[in-house]
Design an enzyme around this catalytic site. Structure first.
Site, mmCIF file in Angstrom:
data_model
loop_
_atom_site.group_PDB
_atom_site.id
_atom_site.type_symbol
_atom_site.label_atom_id
_atom_site.label_comp_id
_atom_site.label_asym_id
_atom_site.label_seq_id
_atom_site.Cartn_x
_atom_site.Cartn_y
_atom_site.Cartn_z
ATOM 1 C CG ASN A 29 51.687 12.008 -23.121
ATOM 2 O OD1 ASN A 29 50.324 10.839 -23.230
ATOM 3 N ND2 ASN A 29 51.968 12.256 -21.690
ATOM 4 N NE ARG A 30 51.313 15.882 -30.697
ATOM 5 C CZ ARG A 30 51.073 17.638 -30.833
ATOM 6 N NH1 ARG A 30 50.403 18.151 -30.234
ATOM 7 N NH2 ARG A 30 51.651 18.433 -31.513
#
Ligand code: CTP
Length: 402
Positions: free
Chosen positions: A211-212
């Site tokens: 996930n960013r």
């Protein structure tokens, strides 16, 4: 707000080459809002000039106990009495020996004897001098007296040799000053676990999906909690920012690793704050060797399975649980659902696309039993400060209930 703001800091600079870094330290402290009073020993003045410190601190540099008489100034003790913290950086072997034995033949010695505030000492010297039993005994004597020894670090020394003796970097000295100044804050004695950054799910030895998240929000929350005196464990996915001084850092990669670390850390803790962007899925199987295009062909299909929901799985009424929700649509409705589904005491909702990687955020605090608080767009450090204030309130409320 950093406890360095408005603090009165006495910075003792003694005769080591690292003295040039103390100019940077003084500058950082002044920029953070402190009033910095520099004491420069004779040997220190061989390495850096008083003019540099005076220009940066906008205060006179103290060189001698025999300064011209002033009715409001008791030369040898005044600085010690006004200080919130005294920092000696760099501290040479000679100064350490003098302070260990309470010598008072210069302004630094008298100031240290006259103060009751915390004293931080950042040793800096050649490794032979640092490891000499005389220096080690002096350091032990100081530590036994409650003096905080910070550093030294290992690395290249002025002689060109490698070893222990480099002064701790100014940014870390600054972090320690911040921690010490915050120690008596409203979260003193509280143990808080914070997760930060995004988790990474491994595909093969060199590839992963995740996930960013830059981790900025989580690290800012940790700093705000340390500023208020909390004992913080930071469980973090990969991030390229410096962890706040004072936090115990547990690096993890995957969601499963993060879950195990959280479970271990929350035992006996007062609060869990999940800022981490936890991957909801992980590859069903990990490849033990690098996948080769020649083998996979034009398309690669990887099947994913769901990861455990970490915060939802942590039970215990005594623990205050705070979550974050970064959404791309129906922000408040989605955040409210998560607040209830995960039995949280509070959730911080923000727009995913404008928040991720940005130093600013527009957040809304949602609670199960209170009106939401819509915040202005502001730096994440300010959101973190407000969140830490809410943690103080939630913990006080929880203590009152039990
Ligand atoms: N969270 C968690 N474990 C997960 C996923 C999320 O503990 N496996 C936590 C996050 O750290 C955050 C909160 O739950 O504090 C909400 O995370 P978010 O990713 O927004 O929600 P999800 O539950 O993953 O829901 P969805 O992906 O459907 O939006």
């Amino acid at each position: 707000m950093s406890p360095i703001r408005n603090a009165r800091i006495v910075l003792g600079v003694t005769g080591g080459i690292a003295a040039y870094k103390s100019v940077d330290l003084a500058s950082k402290l002044v920029q953070a809002g402190a009033t910095v009073h520099v004491i420069l020993t004779d040997a220190g003045a061989e390495f850096v000039g008083a003019a540099s410190f005076e220009a940066i601190t906008q205060q006179p540099v103290h060189r001698s106990v025999f300064e011209p008489w002033r009715s409001d100034w008791h030369g040898h003790v005044s600085l010690g009495q006004l200080a919130d913290v005294v920092v000696v950086a760099p501290a040479t072997a000679n100064t350490i020996a003098k302070l260990a034995h309470g010598l008072a033949d210069d302004m630094l010695g008298t100031t240290v004897l006259a103060t009751t505030c915390p004293l931080l000492i950042a040793p800096a010297m050649e490794h032979q001098m640092f490891h000499h039993p005389a220096t080690q005994e002096n350091l032990e004597r100081l530590a036994a007296r409650g003096v905080r020894l910070i550093g030294p670090e290992s690395g290249r020394l002025a002689s060109g040799e490698m070893g222990d003796g480099r002064m701790l970097e100014p940014v870390k000295i600054m972090g320690t000053i911040r921690q010490v100044l915050g120690e008596a804050g409203p979260l003193r004695g509280r143990r808080i676990v914070v997760t930060a950054a995004g988790t990474r799910e491994r595909i093969d030895p060199i590839r992963d999906v995740g996930n960013r998240s830059s981790g900025q929000m989580g690290y800012a929350v940790v700093q705000s909690l340390v500023d208020r005196g909390a004992e913080v464990t930071l469980i973090t996915g990969p991030a390229s920012i410096l962890a706040p001084v004072g936090a115990a850092v547990v690096p993890v990669e995957s969601a499963v690793e993060m879950e195990a670390a959280v479970r271990a850390a929350v035992d006996g803790a007062d609060a869990l704050i999940m800022t981490a962007a936890v991957s909801d899925y992980r590859p069903d199987a990990q490849f033990s060797h690098k996948l080769k295009k020649a083998d996979t062909g034009e398309r690669l299909t990887i099947e994913f399975v769901t990861n455990p929901d970490i915060v939802a799985g942590i039970e215990g009424d005594a623990l205050v649980k705070i979550g974050f929700a970064a959404e791309t649509h129906d922000l408040l409705a989605n955040a409210r659902k998560k607040l209830a589904a995960k039995s949280l005491d509070m959730i911080v909702a923000n727009d995913a696309e404008s928040t991720i990687g940005s130093p600013v955020s527009q957040a809304t605090f949602l609670y199960p039993d209170r009106e939401p608080e819509m915040l202005e767009r502001m730096p994440k450090s300010e959101v973190a400060d407000l969140l830490a204030d809410r943690v103080v309130e939630l913990l006080a409320k929880r203590s009152g209930e039990s």
